[in-house]
Scaffold this motif. Structure first.
Motif, mmCIF file in Angstrom:
data_model
loop_
_atom_site.group_PDB
_atom_site.id
_atom_site.type_symbol
_atom_site.label_atom_id
_atom_site.label_comp_id
_atom_site.label_asym_id
_atom_site.label_seq_id
_atom_site.Cartn_x
_atom_site.Cartn_y
_atom_site.Cartn_z
ATOM 1 N N VAL A 14 -2.923 -7.504 -34.657
ATOM 2 C CA VAL A 14 -3.051 -7.488 -36.110
ATOM 3 C C VAL A 14 -3.561 -8.837 -36.618
ATOM 4 C CG1 VAL A 14 -1.674 -7.448 -38.228
ATOM 5 C CG2 VAL A 14 -1.462 -5.635 -36.575
ATOM 6 N N ALA A 15 -3.074 -9.929 -36.058
ATOM 7 C CA ALA A 15 -3.559 -11.246 -36.475
ATOM 8 C C ALA A 15 -5.045 -11.396 -36.159
ATOM 9 C CB ALA A 15 -2.752 -12.344 -35.791
ATOM 10 N N THR A 16 -5.463 -10.909 -35.001
ATOM 11 C CA THR A 16 -6.874 -10.936 -34.635
ATOM 12 C C THR A 16 -7.686 -10.056 -35.575
ATOM 13 O OG1 THR A 16 -6.242 -11.279 -32.338
ATOM 14 C CG2 THR A 16 -8.495 -10.573 -32.739
ATOM 15 N N GLY A 17 -7.177 -8.885 -35.883
ATOM 16 C CA GLY A 17 -7.864 -7.989 -36.819
ATOM 17 C C GLY A 17 -7.960 -8.579 -38.214
ATOM 18 N N ALA A 18 -6.908 -9.279 -38.649
ATOM 19 C CA ALA A 18 -6.945 -9.912 -39.968
ATOM 20 C C ALA A 18 -8.011 -10.998 -40.008
ATOM 21 C CB ALA A 18 -5.578 -10.491 -40.313
#
Length: 122
Positions: A14-18
């Protein structure tokens, strides 16, 4: 132990996607001058909502799979998983806006530096 590993892996994804959606926002702002920022923000909101729904279902599945002895253990584990994920998921964008966006940085070395519209981040 497996549940913690899956929780941490999902948070990293999720952090990478954000970060990817924020980089996409910069690219859109450079290519579509007027509406690029708005489209990028809409994509970011959709990403946060989608991952929140996915994690809600995954957390329930993981809790059922772990087979806790009491209901209170089950609820406590669900609260820990859900709080940790939602804290990262929903606060990554405000953290980026507050501490990173106003600084003249280039994302991935390409494109224009990500700055605030009219030099007004908040």
């Amino acid at each position: 132990v497996l549940s913690l590993a899956l929780t941490v892996s999902f948070i990293i994804c999720v952090a990478t996607g954000a970060l990817a959606t924020l980089a996409y926002k910069v690219v859109l702002r450079n290519s579509i001058d007027t509406y690029g920022t708005y489209i990028g923000s809409a994509v970011n909101v959709a990403f946060i909502s989608l991952t929140d729904q996915l994690w809600s279902r995954a957390a329930l599945y993981l809790n059922d799979w772990e087979m806790y002895r009491t209901d209170s253990e089950w609820y406590n584990a669900l609260i820990y998983k859900t709080f940790l994920f939602r804290f990262i998921n929903k606060n990554a964008t405000p953290f980026y806006i507050a501490f990173v966006q106003g600084v003249n940085l280039r994302l991935f070395g390409i494109g224009e530096a990500d700055s605030c519209p009219n030099d007004d981040c908040i």
